[in-house]
Every structure is written in C-alpha cells, then in structure tokens.
Motif scaffolding. Structure first.
Motif, PDB file in Angstrom:
ATOM      1  N   LEU A  42       4.334   3.317  -2.385  1.00 36.74           N
ATOM      2  CA  LEU A  42       3.456   2.406  -1.663  1.00 36.74           C
ATOM      3  C   LEU A  42       4.314   1.473  -0.821  1.00 36.74           C
ATOM      4  CD1 LEU A  42       1.186   1.560  -4.689  1.00 36.74           C
ATOM      5  CD2 LEU A  42       0.406   2.699  -2.608  1.00 36.74           C
ATOM      6  N   HIS A  43       3.678   0.844   0.158  1.00 38.75           N
ATOM      7  CA  HIS A  43       4.320  -0.208   0.933  1.00 38.75           C
ATOM      8  C   HIS A  43       3.726  -1.539   0.487  1.00 38.75           C
ATOM      9  CE1 HIS A  43       6.577   2.456   3.496  1.00 38.75           C
ATOM     10  NE2 HIS A  43       5.476   3.117   3.840  1.00 38.75           N
ATOM     11  N   PRO A  44       4.446  -2.631   0.655  1.00 35.61           N
ATOM     12  CA  PRO A  44       3.983  -3.923   0.151  1.00 35.61           C
ATOM     13  C   PRO A  44       2.658  -4.389   0.742  1.00 35.61           C
ATOM     14  CG  PRO A  44       5.996  -4.191   1.452  1.00 35.61           C
ATOM     15  CD  PRO A  44       5.764  -2.729   1.294  1.00 35.61           C
ATOM     16  N   HIS A  45       2.317  -3.942   1.954  1.00 37.09           N
ATOM     17  CA  HIS A  45       1.069  -4.373   2.593  1.00 37.09           C
ATOM     18  C   HIS A  45      -0.150  -3.551   2.159  1.00 37.09           C
ATOM     19  CE1 HIS A  45       2.600  -1.133   5.171  1.00 37.09           C
ATOM     20  NE2 HIS A  45       1.324  -0.860   5.394  1.00 37.09           N
ATOM     21  N   HIS A  46       0.054  -2.508   1.377  1.00 38.25           N
ATOM     22  CA  HIS A  46      -1.080  -1.711   0.904  1.00 38.25           C
ATOM     23  C   HIS A  46      -1.951  -2.541  -0.035  1.00 38.25           C
ATOM     24  CE1 HIS A  46       1.154   2.284   1.802  1.00 38.25           C
ATOM     25  NE2 HIS A  46       0.369   1.953   2.796  1.00 38.25           N
ATOM     26  N   GLN A  47      -3.211  -2.257  -0.026  1.00 35.07           N
ATOM     27  CA  GLN A  47      -4.169  -2.977  -0.859  1.00 35.07           C
ATOM     28  C   GLN A  47      -4.132  -2.441  -2.299  1.00 35.07           C
ATOM     29  OE1 GLN A  47      -6.349  -5.606   0.150  1.00 35.07           O
ATOM     30  NE2 GLN A  47      -4.805  -5.582   1.775  1.00 35.07           N
ATOM     31  N   LYS A  72      -2.392  10.715  -8.239  1.00 31.51           N
ATOM     32  CA  LYS A  72      -1.094  11.353  -8.484  1.00 31.51           C
ATOM     33  C   LYS A  72      -0.818  11.570  -9.965  1.00 31.51           C
ATOM     34  CE  LYS A  72      -0.106  11.323  -4.124  1.00 31.51           C
ATOM     35  NZ  LYS A  72      -0.067  12.534  -3.327  1.00 31.51           N
ATOM     36  N   GLY A  73      -1.560  10.879 -10.837  1.00 36.08           N
ATOM     37  CA  GLY A  73      -1.378  11.062 -12.269  1.00 36.08           C
ATOM     38  C   GLY A  73      -0.209  10.292 -12.850  1.00 36.08           C
ATOM     39  N   PHE A  74       0.252   9.282 -12.132  1.00 35.69           N
ATOM     40  CA  PHE A  74       1.341   8.430 -12.617  1.00 35.69           C
ATOM     41  C   PHE A  74       0.759   7.089 -13.025  1.00 35.69           C
ATOM     42  CE2 PHE A  74       3.468  10.926  -9.137  1.00 35.69           C
ATOM     43  CZ  PHE A  74       4.145  11.784  -9.981  1.00 35.69           C
ATOM     44  N   ASN A  75       1.467   6.368 -13.860  1.00 38.17           N
ATOM     45  CA  ASN A  75       1.061   5.007 -14.204  1.00 38.17           C
ATOM     46  C   ASN A  75       1.808   3.980 -13.383  1.00 38.17           C
ATOM     47  OD1 ASN A  75      -0.860   5.580 -16.201  1.00 38.17           O
ATOM     48  ND2 ASN A  75       0.768   6.005 -17.656  1.00 38.17           N
ATOM     49  N   THR A  76       2.831   4.407 -12.669  1.00 42.43           N
ATOM     50  CA  THR A  76       3.696   3.507 -11.918  1.00 42.43           C
ATOM     51  C   THR A  76       4.070   4.143 -10.587  1.00 42.43           C
ATOM     52  OG1 THR A  76       4.662   2.803 -14.019  1.00 42.43           O
ATOM     53  CG2 THR A  76       5.850   2.192 -12.034  1.00 42.43           C
ATOM     54  N   LEU A  77       4.082   3.332  -9.542  1.00 46.05           N
ATOM     55  CA  LEU A  77       4.556   3.800  -8.246  1.00 46.05           C
ATOM     56  C   LEU A  77       5.539   2.785  -7.671  1.00 46.05           C
ATOM     57  CD1 LEU A  77       1.288   5.104  -6.527  1.00 46.05           C
ATOM     58  CD2 LEU A  77       3.204   6.460  -7.365  1.00 46.05           C
ATOM     59  N   PRO A  78       6.620   3.282  -7.051  1.00 43.95           N
ATOM     60  CA  PRO A  78       7.557   2.360  -6.410  1.00 43.95           C
ATOM     61  C   PRO A  78       6.955   1.782  -5.136  1.00 43.95           C
ATOM     62  CG  PRO A  78       8.202   4.625  -5.986  1.00 43.95           C
ATOM     63  CD  PRO A  78       7.032   4.675  -6.921  1.00 43.95           C
ATOM     64  N   VAL A  79       7.421   0.590  -4.793  1.00 44.03           N
ATOM     65  CA  VAL A  79       7.021  -0.059  -3.541  1.00 44.03           C
ATOM     66  C   VAL A  79       8.285  -0.148  -2.691  1.00 44.03           C
ATOM     67  CG1 VAL A  79       6.043  -2.120  -2.481  1.00 44.03           C
ATOM     68  CG2 VAL A  79       5.247  -1.388  -4.748  1.00 44.03           C
ATOM     69  N   ILE A  80       8.222   0.424  -1.479  1.00 42.88           N
ATOM     70  CA  ILE A  80       9.386   0.442  -0.591  1.00 42.88           C
ATOM     71  C   ILE A  80       9.000  -0.102   0.774  1.00 42.88           C
ATOM     72  CG2 ILE A  80      10.465   2.388  -1.791  1.00 42.88           C
ATOM     73  CD1 ILE A  80       9.540   4.211   0.495  1.00 42.88           C
TER      74      ILE A  80
END
Length: 163
Positions: free
Chosen positions: A100-105, A116-124
């Motif tokens: 994700l990007h920081p400006h995403h809601q 995606k089936g993940f519990n965590t996503l990186p923010v770049i």
C-alpha cells in the motif's frame, strides 16, 4: 482516513545477506512475525515471514503421521536449522508482494488484506522505500478508537472463572 495515520513504523528489518538463524531470532519477538528485507536506502526488496522460515526447515515429505514418529521433534528441528543456517534472507524472501501507499484509505487497505489473504501489508512510497506496515488489527483498533459513544464496561471482558 489514510493508511499513514494508523500504520506501524517500528518494524523488523534485515539486509539481503542476513543469515537464517539471525532472521529466526529477529522475528521471534515481533508481532506480526515478519522481517522486511531492505537495501541501504530502505527500499523494500522482499519479505520473510515465520511461515517462510518454517518452509525452509521442514522437508516436503513431512506429514503429521511422520512427525508423530519422532521421539524428540525439537532435536529434529534444531538439526534442520543447523542444516540451513547459511541460507540468507535473499534466498528465502518473497520478492513479489502486495503493498500500500501511505495515502491509500483504510477501506482499501482492509479490502486488499482480505483479498490477498494476508494479515499485514507493507506501506511504501513511490520509490519503493519502506515506510511502515498496516495490519487488520491496526484497522480494527482505529475503528474501536472511534467508538467513544459506547460505554467501555458494556463491551469489556468477562471473567468466566467468577461465574
């Protein structure tokens, strides 16, 4: 609300040449159990999860029945760790990852996490620099913090041992 307003910024980082044992120790006390593999400019190169580390040490032929036959599974696992101790983060990491990007809601973040089936996503950022991570728990906590019109006692824990 933007992802940047509730993302975590204290993360476990590793260099591509970080060895298996060090990776294992790095994520042992972290929640979620992830290490972000970055270069010297903090560009995100890959992600190593606890599951990825276990995949490396468990043979593909291992089944529940076979595991039951070991009298000391801990000894077996320790031998497996010794066998792969020279593997490096760049050998283990997942190189194709969602982010994700920081400006995403937050709604987009939650939808992507579910999809995606993940519990965590990186923010770049736009250049791939790691800024943080967002988890479903972070999103939930944000929602809870906006429940100020409810009495906390109504939603609290119940100690069943007192009943």
């Amino acid at each position: 609300m933007d992802v940047s307003e509730c993302m975590r910024t204290k993360l476990v980082l590793a260099k591509p040449d970080c060895d298996y044992k060090r990776l294992l120790c790095k994520i042992a006390d972290s929640v979620p159990r992830l290490a972000y593999v970055v270069d010297d400019n903090y560009k995100l190169l890959g992600i190593v999860s606890a599951v990825d580390l276990l995949k490396v040490i468990l043979p593909s032929y291992m089944s529940v029945g076979l595991a039951r036959s070991f009298s000391d599974g801990t000894e077996f696992l320790q031998k497996q760790v010794e066998r792969v101790k020279d593997k490096r983060a760049e050998d283990i990491m997942v190189k194709k990852f969602s982010f994700l990007h920081p400006h995403h809601q937050l709604l987009k973040a939650d939808a992507m996490i579910a999809e995606k089936g993940f519990n965590t996503l990186p923010v770049i950022d736009e250049k791939g620099k790691l800024l943080g991570e967002i988890t479903r728990l972070d999103i939930l906590v944000n929602l809870v913090n906006n429940c100020s019109d409810y009495n906390v006692d109504d939603a609290g824990l119940v100690d069943l041992s007192l009943l």
